[in-house]
Enzyme design. Structure first.
Site, short mmCIF file in Angstrom:
data_model
loop_
_atom_site.label_atom_id
_atom_site.label_comp_id
_atom_site.label_asym_id
_atom_site.label_seq_id
_atom_site.Cartn_x
_atom_site.Cartn_y
_atom_site.Cartn_z
CE LYS A 49 -5.06 -28.17 19.17
NZ LYS A 49 -4.69 -29.58 19.16
CG ASN A 56 -12.13 -29.45 26.50
OD1 ASN A 56 -12.55 -29.63 25.36
ND2 ASN A 56 -11.51 -30.39 27.17
CB THR A 57 -12.52 -22.94 28.77
OG1 THR A 57 -11.42 -23.54 29.46
CG2 THR A 57 -13.12 -21.83 29.61
CB ALA A 60 -17.42 -25.26 30.79
CD GLN A 61 -23.78 -28.18 28.14
OE1 GLN A 61 -24.36 -28.89 28.94
NE2 GLN A 61 -23.92 -28.31 26.85
N GLY A 62 -22.32 -26.57 32.86
CA GLY A 62 -22.92 -26.62 34.20
C GLY A 62 -22.48 -25.51 35.12
NE ARG A 290 -19.75 -35.36 35.42
CZ ARG A 290 -19.22 -34.23 35.03
NH1 ARG A 290 -17.98 -34.20 34.62
NH2 ARG A 290 -19.93 -33.13 35.03
CG HIS A 351 -16.90 -34.77 30.03
ND1 HIS A 351 -17.32 -33.78 29.17
CD2 HIS A 351 -17.02 -34.26 31.29
CE1 HIS A 351 -17.70 -32.73 29.88
NE2 HIS A 351 -17.51 -32.99 31.16
CD GLU A 375 -9.73 -31.82 30.36
OE1 GLU A 375 -10.44 -30.80 30.19
OE2 GLU A 375 -10.00 -32.92 29.87
NE ARG A 386 -13.89 -32.91 35.52
CZ ARG A 386 -14.94 -32.18 35.13
NH1 ARG A 386 -15.33 -31.15 35.85
NH2 ARG A 386 -15.59 -32.47 34.03
CB SER A 391 -12.84 -29.38 35.41
OG SER A 391 -12.05 -28.96 34.38
C1 LIG Z 1 -18.89 -29.89 26.81
C2 LIG Z 1 -18.10 -29.67 28.07
C3 LIG Z 1 -18.75 -29.24 29.22
C4 LIG Z 1 -18.04 -29.04 30.40
N1 LIG Z 1 -18.68 -28.54 31.50
C5 LIG Z 1 -17.95 -28.24 32.61
C6 LIG Z 1 -18.55 -27.59 33.72
O1 LIG Z 1 -19.73 -27.26 33.70
N2 LIG Z 1 -17.78 -27.33 34.80
C7 LIG Z 1 -16.45 -27.66 34.87
O2 LIG Z 1 -15.80 -27.40 35.88
N3 LIG Z 1 -15.86 -28.27 33.81
C8 LIG Z 1 -16.57 -28.54 32.70
N4 LIG Z 1 -15.95 -29.13 31.63
C9 LIG Z 1 -14.51 -29.39 31.70
C10 LIG Z 1 -13.79 -28.06 31.56
O3 LIG Z 1 -14.44 -27.28 30.59
C11 LIG Z 1 -12.35 -28.26 31.13
O4 LIG Z 1 -11.72 -29.26 31.88
C12 LIG Z 1 -11.59 -26.95 31.33
O5 LIG Z 1 -12.26 -25.91 30.66
C13 LIG Z 1 -10.17 -27.09 30.83
O6 LIG Z 1 -9.59 -25.82 30.79
P1 LIG Z 1 -8.11 -25.67 30.29
O7 LIG Z 1 -7.81 -24.22 30.29
O8 LIG Z 1 -7.22 -26.56 31.05
O9 LIG Z 1 -8.12 -26.26 28.79
P2 LIG Z 1 -8.97 -25.83 27.53
O10 LIG Z 1 -10.08 -24.95 27.89
O11 LIG Z 1 -9.30 -27.04 26.76
O12 LIG Z 1 -7.92 -24.97 26.69
C14 LIG Z 1 -6.80 -25.58 26.09
C15 LIG Z 1 -6.19 -24.62 25.11
O13 LIG Z 1 -4.93 -25.10 24.64
C16 LIG Z 1 -4.87 -24.96 23.23
N5 LIG Z 1 -3.92 -25.95 22.70
C17 LIG Z 1 -3.99 -27.30 22.78
N6 LIG Z 1 -2.92 -27.86 22.18
C18 LIG Z 1 -2.16 -26.85 21.70
C19 LIG Z 1 -0.94 -26.78 20.96
N7 LIG Z 1 -0.28 -27.88 20.56
N8 LIG Z 1 -0.46 -25.57 20.64
C20 LIG Z 1 -1.10 -24.44 21.00
N9 LIG Z 1 -2.27 -24.44 21.69
C21 LIG Z 1 -2.78 -25.63 22.04
C22 LIG Z 1 -6.31 -25.18 22.79
O14 LIG Z 1 -6.53 -24.72 21.50
C23 LIG Z 1 -7.03 -24.39 23.87
O15 LIG Z 1 -6.99 -23.02 23.59
C24 LIG Z 1 -16.65 -29.32 30.44
C25 LIG Z 1 -16.00 -29.76 29.29
C26 LIG Z 1 -16.71 -29.93 28.11
C27 LIG Z 1 -15.99 -30.39 26.89
#
Ligand SMILES: Cc1cc2nc3c(=O)[nH]c(=O)nc-3n(C[C@H](O)[C@H](O)[C@H](O)COP(=O)(O)OP(=O)(O)OC[C@H]3O[C@@H](n4cnc5c(N)ncnc54)[C@H](O)[C@@H]3O)c2cc1C
Length: 543
Positions: A49, A56-57, A60-62, A290, A351, A375, A386, A391
């Site tokens: 979008k 969120n990816t 991600a830090q840790g 956590r 988070h 997620e 979690r 994640s």
């Molecule tokens: C600050 C932070 C630190 C973190 N650190 C860690 C860590 O160290 N280790 C770990 O395992 N996890 C960590 N997490 C959690 C982890 O980053 C996320 O759970 C994981 O990256 C999720 O991946 P995802 O691909 O499911 O979703 P996301 O990475 O959130 O990607 C979702 C995608 O969907 C798109 N999208 C959403 N809605 C729509 C729509 N309606 N139409 C089109 N596109 C859409 C978004 O724009 C995005 O591109 C952290 C999260 C945060 C916020």
């Protein structure tokens, strides 16, 4: 609450049609990684979008948890995950996660991800509630950015998979109970697009934006959960949202995550008097799960009458901190805090969503043709809480497994996509309106105050009443992405509150001050919501 099937009345909209084999929604780890695997089988297209890196990816830090050390074992990783999950993990899903995790992470390395090394070995750190050092990290504390960079390179440069940015998925296309793609609005070219595909994979991430203080970026508005629900998918475990214990508290600025790995490297929490307090709450002190740390901090803040506690890592020198946590170090410095000398003001923030679109262990939802991973999905692998760094691993492991089921479904698909109606007209045409922009802020405040780290019947009931009232906005039609997101957020919030009300106990991230204990009869049981019609939804208790 009335839940109309669609966000808009599509009958007067002219859709441009795009035909592909695999539609992937989202450019986080789950979307990018599953796109790479889908590419072996057919024509893939990814939509997102905002820009590709908005996820969120990226933040991600840790790191990523996986068994790489000879002192470690998958049994220990399994045990740690189950303990953190507080009696709600799907054990089979956890077994899959820990057993298949190392192979997926190796693949990530083969795809070009540069994890940090120590003496030519992959450097492993330890985080909260892990009994061993098993977290691979990159760029010190910039793991997500590096993973995204490596996966994007494969997706875009090596495989040439098209990515449609600034394309907001509004609703799924379903016909006679099967999914055939999705309806979208491209806000770059200002046009509506119908993506028609035999297989749709939802990888839209979480919903941290439902709260006033969150570590999540703006895109995390729970859209995928909302549009999948409207199309008939089930939502499970929606009462479980994880609050990260330590985000940098600077009044007026968005919460910035201070990774668990900082505590993993020995940082301690201190109250307003400078005293450590975590040992009073849990034997693992700062490295407790956590939910325990987040609640302890809230309790301590209340006792101190402050909006934050302190995180102290001053026993480490500047050189170490700069190398190990470059992003956090720089961000602190920008705000006048020298981590090597000063304590960091920290407070918890929303988070990670443990619940989501219910899938089996192959990412399949109850709707043929519709899969979910990352997620947005819920296999029950994270239970009620979690484990840190599980994640990113979840996105890889379950994003990969999807194809065991999706490929046979794809191969046997023999329908003419051109004959599929894009939507079913709803009985009542919607009226156009504009949604007051204060709704989102009010929703975030409501969720933080009444559906936050500590909940009770009274607060939840009053939140439900307010949401019932606001849900009337779902019956109207709006015209901007921000308004559509807010509609999705209201819908998701409502289900979260209903789930929180039915779980009359405390477990993991769901803490009820009126039911402070875990109750045996709720152990291993999940609440599942499903829309039955515009007028009603159902809730089931599943074992
Ligand atoms: C600050 C932070 C630190 C973190 N650190 C860690 C860590 O160290 N280790 C770990 O395992 N996890 C960590 N997490 C959690 C982890 O980053 C996320 O759970 C994981 O990256 C999720 O991946 P995802 O691909 O499911 O979703 P996301 O990475 O959130 O990607 C979702 C995608 O969907 C798109 N999208 C959403 N809605 C729509 C729509 N309606 N139409 C089109 N596109 C859409 C978004 O724009 C995005 O591109 C952290 C999260 C945060 C916020």
């Amino acid at each position: 609450m009335k839940t109309p099937r669609y966000l808009l009345d599509y009958s007067n909209i002219n859709f441009e049609k795009v035909y592909i084999d695999f539609l992937i929604i989202g450019t986080g780890i789950a979307g990018l990684y599953s796109a790479i695997h889908a590419h072996k089988w057919g024509k893939v297209l990814i939509v997102t979008k905002e820009k590709l890196e908005d996820s969120n990816t990226e933040h991600a830090q840790g790191g990523i948890a996986a068994v790489f050390d000879k002192e470690d074992s998958t049994e220990l990783h399994l045990k740690d995950t189950l303990v953190a999950g507080a009696g709600l993990c799907n054990r089979e899903a956890v077994q899959v996660l820990v057993n298949e995790g190392p192979a997926r992470v190796r693949e990530l390395i083969d795809m070009g991800t540069n994890f940090d090394r120590h003496h030519d070995q992959i450097a492993l750190t330890r985080e909260g509630a892990h009994s061993r050092r098993r977290i691979l990290h990159a760029g010190g504390d910039a793991t997500g950015e590096e993973v995204r960079r490596a996966l994007t390179n494969v997706v875009v440069n090596q495989l040439g998979i098209p990515v449609h940015e600034k394309t907001f998925i509004l609703d799924l296309i379903t016909h006679e109970g099967r999914c055939y793609g999705a309806l979208a609005y491209c806000h770059h070219y200002k046009k509506f697009v119908a993506y028609l595909a035999p297989i749709t994979i939802v990888a839209t991430g979480g919903c941290g934006q439902l709260y006033r203080t969150t570590s999540n970026p703006d895109v995390a508005t729970g859209d995928g959960m909302a549009f999948a629900y409207r199309a008939g998918a089930e939502l499970m475990d929606m009462e479980f949202i994880q609050f990260h214990p330590t985000t940098l508290y600077i009044p007026g600025l968005p919460a910035f995550l201070v990774s668990e790995a900082v505590r993993g490297e020995g940082a301690v929490l201190r109250n307003a008097n400078g005293e450590r307090f975590m040992h009073k709450y849990h034997p693992m002190a700062e490295l407790a799960p956590r939910d325990v740390v987040a609640r302890a901090i809230v309790d301590q803040m209340k006792k101190d009458g402050k909006l934050h506690v302190w995180l102290d890592i001053t026993h480490r020198d500047a050189e170490f901190l700069k190398n190990r946590f470059p992003t956090i170090y720089k961000t602190c410095l920008k705000n006048g805090i020298d981590m090597a000398k000063d304590w960091l003001p920290v407070a918890p923030a929303a988070h990670y969503m443990m619940g989501g679109v219910r899938t089996d262990l192959y990412g399949a939802t109850r709707i043929p043709g519709l899969f979910a991973c990352g997620e947005v999905a819920c296999t029950g692998v994270h239970g009620a809480n979690r484990l840190a760094s599980n994640s990113l691993l979840d996105g890889l492991v379950f994003g990969y497994r999807i194809f065991e089921k999706a490929i046979p479904e794809f191969k046997s698909f023999n329908e003419d996509l051109d004959k599929i109606p894009l939507f079913i007209p709803e009985p009542k045409y919607k009226k156009r309106r504009s949604l007051c922009s204060t709704y989102r802020k009010r929703l975030q405040l409501l969720m933080s105050e009444k559906v936050g780290i500590i909940r009770d019947e009274e607060g939840l009931k009053s939140a439900l009443e307010t949401l019932e009232d606001w849900s009337k906005c779902l019956e109207f039609e709006f015209s901007s992405m921000e308004e559509w997101e807010t509609q999705n957020m209201i819908q998701i919030a409502y289900i979260m509150v209903r789930s929180a009300l039915v779980r009359k106990e405390s477990r993991g991230a769901h803490y009820r001050r009126d039911y402070p204990e875990s109750i045996l009869s709720y152990k291993g049981r999940h609440f599942v919501f499903q829309r039955e019609s515009q007028e009603s939804d159902s809730v089931e208790l599943e074992s």
